[in-house]
Design a protein around this motif. Structure first.
Motif, short mmCIF file in Angstrom:
data_model
loop_
_atom_site.label_atom_id
_atom_site.label_comp_id
_atom_site.label_asym_id
_atom_site.label_seq_id
_atom_site.Cartn_x
_atom_site.Cartn_y
_atom_site.Cartn_z
N ALA A 117 0.82 -1.21 0.00
CA ALA A 117 0.00 0.00 0.00
C ALA A 117 0.85 1.25 0.00
O ALA A 117 0.40 2.32 -0.42
CB ALA A 117 -0.93 -0.02 1.22
N LEU A 118 2.09 1.13 0.45
CA LEU A 118 2.97 2.30 0.53
C LEU A 118 3.53 2.68 -0.84
O LEU A 118 4.23 3.68 -0.95
CB LEU A 118 4.11 2.03 1.52
CG LEU A 118 3.67 1.76 2.97
CD1 LEU A 118 4.88 1.51 3.86
CD2 LEU A 118 2.86 2.93 3.52
N TYR A 119 3.25 1.86 -1.87
CA TYR A 119 3.66 2.24 -3.23
C TYR A 119 3.08 3.60 -3.62
O TYR A 119 3.64 4.32 -4.45
CB TYR A 119 3.22 1.19 -4.25
CG TYR A 119 3.96 -0.13 -4.18
CD1 TYR A 119 5.05 -0.32 -3.37
CD2 TYR A 119 3.53 -1.21 -4.97
CE1 TYR A 119 5.71 -1.53 -3.32
CE2 TYR A 119 4.19 -2.43 -4.94
CZ TYR A 119 5.27 -2.59 -4.11
OH TYR A 119 5.92 -3.79 -4.08
N ASN A 120 1.93 3.94 -3.03
CA ASN A 120 1.25 5.18 -3.40
C ASN A 120 1.79 6.41 -2.67
O ASN A 120 1.33 7.52 -2.93
CB ASN A 120 -0.25 5.05 -3.11
CG ASN A 120 -0.91 4.00 -4.00
OD1 ASN A 120 -0.56 3.88 -5.17
ND2 ASN A 120 -1.82 3.21 -3.43
N LYS A 123 6.25 10.46 -2.36
CA LYS A 123 7.39 11.26 -1.92
C LYS A 123 8.17 10.60 -0.79
O LYS A 123 9.05 11.21 -0.18
CB LYS A 123 6.89 12.64 -1.44
CG LYS A 123 6.27 13.48 -2.55
CD LYS A 123 5.86 14.85 -2.04
CE LYS A 123 5.25 15.69 -3.16
NZ LYS A 123 4.86 17.05 -2.70
N LEU A 124 7.89 9.33 -0.53
CA LEU A 124 8.50 8.64 0.60
C LEU A 124 10.02 8.54 0.43
O LEU A 124 10.52 8.09 -0.60
CB LEU A 124 7.91 7.24 0.74
CG LEU A 124 8.17 6.50 2.06
CD1 LEU A 124 7.56 7.27 3.23
CD2 LEU A 124 7.60 5.09 2.00
N LEU A 145 8.14 1.23 -4.92
CA LEU A 145 8.28 2.22 -3.85
C LEU A 145 8.84 3.51 -4.46
O LEU A 145 9.43 3.50 -5.54
CB LEU A 145 9.22 1.71 -2.76
CG LEU A 145 8.66 0.63 -1.82
CD1 LEU A 145 9.79 0.01 -0.97
CD2 LEU A 145 7.58 1.21 -0.90
N SER A 146 8.69 4.57 -3.74
CA SER A 146 9.09 5.88 -4.25
C SER A 146 10.52 5.86 -4.78
O SER A 146 11.43 5.31 -4.15
CB SER A 146 8.98 6.91 -3.13
OG SER A 146 9.58 8.12 -3.50
N THR A 147 10.71 6.47 -5.92
CA THR A 147 12.07 6.59 -6.49
C THR A 147 12.95 7.50 -5.66
O THR A 147 14.16 7.55 -5.87
CB THR A 147 11.99 7.11 -7.93
OG1 THR A 147 11.29 8.37 -7.94
CG2 THR A 147 11.27 6.12 -8.83
N GLN A 148 12.32 8.22 -4.71
CA GLN A 148 13.10 9.09 -3.83
C GLN A 148 13.55 8.38 -2.56
O GLN A 148 14.21 8.98 -1.70
CB GLN A 148 12.27 10.32 -3.45
CG GLN A 148 11.80 11.16 -4.63
CD GLN A 148 10.95 12.34 -4.17
OE1 GLN A 148 11.28 13.00 -3.18
NE2 GLN A 148 9.87 12.61 -4.89
N PRO A 171 17.07 3.93 -7.08
CA PRO A 171 18.34 4.61 -7.39
C PRO A 171 18.88 5.49 -6.27
O PRO A 171 20.09 5.69 -6.19
CB PRO A 171 17.98 5.45 -8.62
CG PRO A 171 16.50 5.67 -8.52
CD PRO A 171 15.96 4.42 -7.91
N GLU A 172 18.03 6.01 -5.39
CA GLU A 172 18.50 6.94 -4.37
C GLU A 172 18.80 6.26 -3.04
O GLU A 172 19.17 6.92 -2.07
CB GLU A 172 17.45 8.04 -4.14
CG GLU A 172 17.15 8.88 -5.37
CD GLU A 172 18.39 9.62 -5.87
OE1 GLU A 172 19.17 10.08 -5.00
OE2 GLU A 172 18.57 9.70 -7.08
N LEU A 173 18.65 4.94 -2.98
CA LEU A 173 18.77 4.24 -1.70
C LEU A 173 20.18 4.40 -1.12
O LEU A 173 21.19 4.14 -1.78
CB LEU A 173 18.46 2.75 -1.90
CG LEU A 173 17.91 1.99 -0.69
CD1 LEU A 173 16.63 2.65 -0.17
CD2 LEU A 173 17.65 0.54 -1.04
N GLN A 174 20.23 4.83 0.13
CA GLN A 174 21.49 5.02 0.84
C GLN A 174 21.68 4.00 1.97
O GLN A 174 22.81 3.62 2.28
CB GLN A 174 21.57 6.44 1.43
CG GLN A 174 21.54 7.53 0.38
CD GLN A 174 21.48 8.92 1.00
OE1 GLN A 174 21.38 9.06 2.22
NE2 GLN A 174 21.52 9.95 0.18
N VAL A 175 20.58 3.57 2.58
CA VAL A 175 20.65 2.59 3.68
C VAL A 175 19.66 1.47 3.37
O VAL A 175 18.47 1.72 3.17
CB VAL A 175 20.30 3.24 5.03
CG1 VAL A 175 20.26 2.17 6.13
CG2 VAL A 175 21.30 4.33 5.39
N LEU A 176 20.16 0.22 3.34
CA LEU A 176 19.33 -0.96 3.11
C LEU A 176 19.61 -1.97 4.21
O LEU A 176 20.71 -2.53 4.30
CB LEU A 176 19.64 -1.57 1.74
CG LEU A 176 18.86 -2.84 1.37
CD1 LEU A 176 17.36 -2.59 1.39
CD2 LEU A 176 19.29 -3.36 0.00
#
Length: 1018
Positions: A117-120, A123-124, A145-148, A171-176
C-alpha cells in the motif's frame, strides 16, 4: 434606505448563521490531514500512547504539535510510532498524506505481508518497519516504492524466500537493512547497482549457500557492510578492495575459504574489519594502507604466516583479535607501542619469541590474552602502566622470570592466569590483596614464597599447584571469606591444617594433595557447607578421620589416600552421595561402611592392612565371623575431645559478646537508616541490622553480600542483599540498586522473587527479599563444582525430572509475565540458573534484576551501553550489537532448558564454545537425543518429555532472533507437553511440531505456515 437595511438585518444574520453552522460543527476535523491521522488512530484501535491525538477547535493545524508527527510548512511529512503496540496492518489511506516523506513504525506487532500500500506514497524517502510480524516474500515489484526512497529497514521480521533483484532499481537508496529475517533463498548481485548505497545490512539470515558477489565492488560510497551469519561460501572477491569508502566490514561466522584479498587492507577509510569464524587461509596481507583501522578481528580461521610488520603503523587500532589460527613468528615490536591499543587477543596460535616490552606503556591496555602459544622471555613490565588492565591471560607458554612488580599495584586487575609457564620467584605482595581480583591461577610454574595472611576481598579462585610454595597455611586464612576454589597441590607446604581453614563457607573445592602436612584433621568442619571436592592425599596426616565429614551436605569427591589415618572409617561417611572416594594407603581398621561395599569403590580402600569387607571382589580381606575387639578411647582422642569442649565454650562466650555489642548498636543504627516498605512487614530495621554478620552470609558477588536473616522466633527468614560500600563502584551500583527497586517494587507474581522493603543510609543500601529455602537452580544442578580440569558437573544432590520440569514451567511463567503482562515490558538480561531461586516446594522464582531494563521508551535508543550478563547465556546478536529485546531472554532461558535436560553447565565446552553450541552439534551429527540427556535422571517414562525440553532449548537458542518463539509460546509448549507423548499448539496461527528433525545446516528450520504464523520443526 437605512430603514430597509435594518428591517432585513435579522433575516441576513439568520442566513449567515445557517451558512456557517456546518463549518462550525465540523471545525474540529476540518483539516483533511488531521482527519486522516484520526482515521489512522481509529484503524490502529486507538492505542493509549496516542490518546492525545484528538481534534481541536483552536487551530486547524493542531496535529503538527503532536510529538509523533512532523510537519513542514504546515503539512504532514513524518510519522514516527515506535513501540506503541500497533497490532493491525498499515492501511492504504496513509498515503493520502500527500507530502509524507518519513514513516517509522519499528518495534510493534504489525502483521501481514510486505505493505505494498505504501507504493502510493510518492514522496517517501524514509521507511522503517523493522521488528514487527511481517511474513511472506518481498514482492518482485518492490521497486514501485518511491524513487526518492533513501532509507529502507525491514530487519527483525519473518520475511522468507529471495530478496528480489528489483531492489537494485531504487536509485537513491542510501541505507538498506534486511537483517534478522528468515530469508532462505538468495540475495541479488543487482544490489551492486545501488550507486548511492552507504549502509548494507544482511546479517543473521539463512540464505542459500552463496558467494559474495563481485558486483558489490561497485558500491563506491559503501561505508558499512554487515553479512555475519549469511551462509557465505567460497573466496572473498578481489573487488572488495574497490570499496574505498568502506569503514566497517563484517563477514564473520560464514564458511568463506581461501586467502584474505590484499585489497581488503588498502581501504583508507576502513575502521573495523570482522572476518572471524570462516575457513580463510593463507597469510595476512603484508601491505597495510587502511591507517584508520580501529578493529581487526580475523579469529577462528586457518591463517598462516606471521603478523605483518605494517600492523605497527595502525595508530588508531584499539582491538587486535587473531586467536585460533596458525600464525607463527614473533609479534612485531611496534605493535606493542600502538597508542590506542586496548584489546589484544592472539591466543591459540604458534607464535613465539619474546613479547614486545612496550605493551601497555603507551595505551590504555585492558585485555591482554596470549595463551596457548610458544612465547618465551619475561612478561612485559608495563601492562598496567596506565591503570586500565583487567586481565592478564598468558597460560601455556614458555615465559620465565618473575611476574612484573607493577601487577601488584594494578587496582583494575580482575584476572591473572599464567599457569603452565616457567615463572619463578615470589608473587608481588600487592597481587595477593588486589581488591578487584577474582581469579589468580599460577599453577605449573616455579614460584616460591609463603601464603599471605590476607587475600583480596573479591578473590574467589586461587590455583597455585605444582610450584615450590612452602611454609604453613597461615591462621589468617579465615579471612579468605569469598574463596570458592583453593588448589595448592604438589608444593612444599608443611605444618598442621589450621582450624581456621574450615571457616570458609563459600569454599567448593579444596586440593592440598602432594604436600608435607602432618598432624590431625581439624576437629570442627561445619562451615564447609558448600564444599564438593576435598583432596588431602599424599601428606602425613594422622589420627582418626572425623565423623563430621559425613555431615558435609554437598561433598561428592573425597580423597584422603596416602596418609597415616588410623582407626575405623566413620559410618557417617556412608551418608555422603560420593562420586569418587579414595582412602587407600592409610592405617585404617575395621569393616568399611556398607554403602561402599560394591564394585564402584573397588579401588577406594587398598593398602589398609586391617580393613575388611563382606564383599571379596573389593581386593581386601573378608571380615571374619567373630567381631574384632574394639579399642578403648586413646589418650589422643581424649585430648581432642577436651580441646573441642574448650573451643565450644569459647564460641559461646564470643556469641554472647557479639549479641551484647549488637544490642548496644541498635539504637545508633536504627536512627541512621531509612526504610521503604513494599509489603506488610513483620520485622523492624533493628531485626535486620543486628543480623548482618558473617555467620549469616549465604552468598556474595560483584555488588555485595547476601545474608540469611531470622526475623521472628517461629523460624521465618528473609534474604538481605547489601551493596558494597565502595566509592569506586558507587555510580554503577547505585544504578543497579535503583534498577532492582524500580522493577521489583511494582511486580507481584508467584514466580518472581518478592521484594519486601529497601533500606538505605549514607554509606550502604539493603534490599530485603523473601527467603527461598532451596537456594538456586544452579546449586542443585551443578553443585558449584568441582575438581580443576574435570569436564561435566558434580552435584551435591540429584534433582529428579518432575522437579526440573516444574522449575522450567515456573521460570517460564515468570518471564512470560515480564514480557507480556507488564507495561512497559521488562527484559531481565541475565537469565541463568543461578538467578532462578527455589522455595521449599521447588517452585521457581526469577531473581536478581540488577541488570533488567524496561523496554524502549519513545525516543530512546533500543541498545545498552555495554553487554551485561554471563558467558554461555549470551544471545549472539546481543554480544555483537548490544541490542535489547525479549529474544535475548528467550535465548538465555533456552540455555537453562538445556541445563535441565542435560545436567551440563552453560559454558560446558572448551574456551570458546558453550552448551548451546554443543547441543546443536549433537543434533547436527545425528547422534541420538537420548545420549545428550542427563544420565543420572534418565528414566524411560520421562524420555519423551526430556527430549522435547532439549529440542525446545535448541529452538530458543537459535542464531536468528526472529526464529525464536516468544516466552508466551514457550510456556504454552511446556504446559501442553507435560507427560504427553507429543504436543501441538494451534493458537493464533502458531504450530509447534515435536518431530525429531533439524535436517538443515543451520540451528533453525523455521517455516511459514498457512495462517501467517510460524512453525518450528525440532
Amino acid at each position: 434606505m437605512f430603514e430597509s437595511i435594518s428591517l432585513q438585518a435579522p433575516l441576513f444574520l439568520v442566513v449567515i448563521f445557517f451558512l456557517i453552522l456546518p463549518f462550525h460543527g465540523n471545525s474540529q476535523t476540518s483539516n483533511p490531514e488531521q482527519t486522516i491521522l484520526l482515521k489512522l488512530k481509529q484503524h490502529w484501535s486507538n492505542p493509549p500512547s496516542i490518546n492525545h491525538w484528538t481534534p481541536s477547535s483552536n487551530s486547524n493545524s493542531t496535529h503538527c504539535s503532536w510529538p509523533e508527527i512532523t510537519c513542514t510548512d504546515g503539512s504532514v511529512t513524518g510519522i514516527v510510532l515506535i513501540n506503541i503496540d500497533l497490532t493491525t496492518t498499515i492501511p492504504p489511506f496513509i498515503c493520502d498524506l500527500q507530502n509524507l516523506t518519513h514513516i517509522d513504525v519499528q518495534n510493534n506487532y504489525i502483521p501481514g505481508t510486505f505493505p505494498t500500500a505504501l507504493y502510493n506514497c510518492s514522496k517517501l524517502q524514509y521507511l522503517d518497519i523493522s521488528q514487527n510480524y511481517f511474513v511472506g516474500f518481498i514482492p518482485g515489484d518492490v521497486n514501485r516504492l518511491s524513487t526518492q526512497l533513501r532509507f529502507l529497514n525491514i530487519s527483525g521480521n519473518n520475511f522468507t524466500g529471495d530478496i528480489p533483484s528489483t531492489i537494485g532499481l531504487l536509485p537513491e537508496l542510501q541505507v538498506l537493512q534486511l537483517s534478522q529475517n528468515l530469508f532462505d533463498g538468495s540475495f541479488p548481485p543487482e544490489i551492486g547497482n545501488l550507486s548511492n548505497l552507504e549502509v548494507l545490512k544482511l546479517e543473521f539470515n539463512d540464505f542459500m549457500p552463496s558467494t559474495l558477489p563481485s558486483s558489490f565492488g561497485r558500491l563506491k560510497k559503501l561505508r558499512e557492510l554487515w553479512m555475519r551469519v549469511t551462509n557465505l561460501v567460497g573466496e572473498i572477491p578481489e573487488t572488495i578492495g574497490n570499496l574505498m569508502a568502506l569503514e566497517f566490514l563484517d563477514l564473520s561466522t560464514n564458511d568463506l575459504t581461501g586467502d584474505i584479498p590484499s585489497g581488503s587492507f588498502s581501504m583508507k577509510n576502513l575502521t573495523e574489519i570482522y572476518l572471524f569464524k570462516n575457513r580463510l587461509s593463507g597469510m595476512i596481507p603484508r601491505t597495510i594502507e587502511a591507517l584508520n583501522l580501529e578493529v581487526i578481528d580475523l579469529s577462528e580461521n586457518n591463517l598462516t604466516g606471521t603478523i605483518p610488520e605494517d600492523f605497527g603503523k595502525l595508530t588508531k587500532l584499539t582491538q587486535l583479535v587473531l586467536f585460533s589460527n596458525q600464525l607463527s613468528g614473533e609479534i612485531p615490536t611496534t605493535v606493542g607501542s600502538l597508542p590506542a591499543l586496548s584489546d589484544v587477543r592472539i591466543f591459540s596460535n604458534n607464535l613465539s619469541g619474546e613479547l614486545p616490552p612496550d605493551f601497555g606503556r603507551y595505551s590504555m591496555l585492558k585485555y591482554f590474552e596470549v595463551p596457548d602459544n610458544q612465547f618465551s622471555g619475561r612478561l612485559p613490565e608495563f601492562l598496567c602502566h596506565n591503570g586500565a588492565l583487567a586481565g592478564v591471560i598468558a597460560f601455556n607458554n614458555h615465559l620465565s622470570g618473575e611476574l612484573p612488580n607493577s601487577l601488584g599495584n594494578c587496582r583494575s586487575l580482575r584476572s591473572v592466569r599464567v599457569h603452565g609457564n616457567r615463572f619463578s620467584g615470589d608473587i608481588p605482595t600487592g597481587l595477593w590483596t588486589s581488591f578487584n581480583l577474582t581469579e589468580l591461577m599460577l599453577s605449573n610454574n616455579f614460584f616460591t614464597g609463603h601464603l599471605p595472611d590476607e587475600l583480596g576481598a573479591n578473590l574467589s579462585r586461587l590455583e597455585i599447584s605444582n610450584n615450590r610454595f612452602s611454609g604453613e597455611i597461615p591462621a589468617g586464612i579465615s579471612s579468605w571469606r569469598n574463596l570458592t576454589v583453593f588448589i595448592a597441590s604438589n608444593n612444599l607446604f608443611n605444618g598442621t591444617l589450621p582450624q581456621e581453614l574450615t571457616a570458609l563457607p563459600a569454599l567448593t573445592t579444596l586440593l592440598l594433595d602432594g604436600n608435607r602436612f602432618s598432624g590431625h584433621f581439624p576437629s570442627e568442619i561445619f562451615s564447609w557447607e558448600s564444599l564438593s571436592t576435598l583432596n588431602l592425599s599424599r601428606n602425613r596426616l594422622s589420627g582418626q578421620i572425623p565423623a563430621e565429614i559425613g555431615s558435609l551436605p554437598r561433598l561428592t569427591e573425597l580423597d584422603l589416600s596416602g596418609n597415616e589415618f588410623s582407626g575405623q572409617i566413620p559410618p557417617e561417611i556412608g551418608n555422603l552421595r560420593l562420586t569418587s572416594l579414595n582412602l587407600s594407603s592409610n592405617l585404617l581398621t575395621g569393616r568399611i561402611p556398607v554403602e561402599f561395599e560394591n564394585a564402584a569403590f573397588d579401588s577406594s580402600f587398598l593398602n589398609n592392612s586391617y580393613l575388611c569387607t563382606i564383599n571379596p571382589s573389593l581386593g581386601i580381606d573378608v571380615c571374619s565371623s567373630k567381631p574384632r575387639k574394639s579399642n578403648r578411647i586413646s589418650s589422643q582422642l581424649f585430648i581432642l575431645i577436651c580441646i573441642s569442649a574448650v573451643m565450644f565454650i569459647l564460641a559461646l562466650l564470643f556469641g554472647f559478646f557479639v549479641i551484647r555489642y549488637n544490642g548496644r548498636r541498635k539504637g545508633e543504627l536504627d536512627s541512621t537508616w531509612k526504610l521503604t516498605s513494599f509489603q506488610r512487614l513483620n520485622f523492624t530495621e533493628s531485626d535486620i541490622l543486628s543480623s548482618l554478620i558473617d555467620s549469616n552470609t549465604i552468598g556474595s558477588g560483584g555488588s555485595g553480600k547476601v545474608y540469611r536473616v531470622p526475623v521472628n522466633r517461629s523460624g521465618e527468614f528473609v534474604a538481605v542483599k547489601r551493596i558494597w560500600n565502595s566509592k569506586k563502584l558507587e555510580i554503577k551500583l547505585e544504578k543497579a540498586f535503583l534498577a532492582e527497586i524500580e522493577i521489583l517494587s511494582r511486580i507481584l507474581h508467584s514466580n518472581i522473587v518478592k521484594l519486601l522493603c529497601c533500606m538505605s543510609s549514607e554509606n550502604s543500601k539493603l534490599l530485603v527479599y523473601e527467603y527461598l529455602e532451596n537456594c538456586s537452580l544452579d546449586r542443585w544442578l551443578h553443585g558449584r563444582k568441582r575438581r580443576s580440569g574435570v569436564t561435566g558437573s558434580v552435584r551435591h544432590d540429584v534433582l529428579d525430572w518432575p522437579k526440573r520440569f516444574k522449575i522450567a514451567v515456573g521460570a517460564a511463567r515468570g518471564l512470560c509475565y515480564m514480557h507480556h503482562d507488564c507495561s512497559p515490558s521488562i527484559i531481565h538480561r541475565d537469565v541463568k540458573s543461578s538467578n532462578i531461586l527455589l522455595d521449599s516446594e521447588f517452585n521457581a522464582k526469577i531473581a536478581d534484576f540488577g541488570l533488567a531494563k524496561m523496554l524502549i521508551k519513545h525516543g530512546e535508543p533500543n541498545t545498552m551501553s555495554s553487554v551485561a550478563g554471563s558467558f554461555g547465556y549470551f544471545a549472539p546478536e546481543y554480544a555483537h550489537t548490544t541490542r535489547v529485546n525479549e529474544k535475548i531472554d528467550v535465548y538465555s532461558f533456552g540455555v537453562v532448558l538445556l541445563e535441565l535436560a542435560t545436567g551440563r553447565e552453560a559454558n560446558d565446552g572448551d574456551e570458546h564454545t558453550n552448551l548451546a553450541d554443543w547441543s546443536w552439534r549433537h543434533i547436527q551429527e545425528n547422534w541420538p537425543i537420548t545420549d545428550a540427556l542427563d544420565g543420572e535422571i534418565k528414566e524411560q517414562c520421562y524420555l519423551d518429555e526430556m527430549s522435547t525440553v532439549f529440542k525446545l532449548g535448541i529452538i530458543c537458542t537459535g542464531t536468528l532472533p526472529s526464529s525464536r518463539p516468544t516466552m508466551k509460546e514457550v510456556l504454552q509448549i511446556l504446559l501442553r507437553h507435560n507427560h504427553q507423548p507429543a504436543f501441538a499448539e494451534k493458537n493464533g496461527g502458531s504450530e509447534y511440531d515435536a518431530a525429531p528433525l533439524l535436517k538443515n545446516s543451520r540451528r533453525e528450520n523455521v517455516l511459514e505456515n498457512g495462517n501467517g504464523g510460524l512453525a518450528w520443526n525440532v
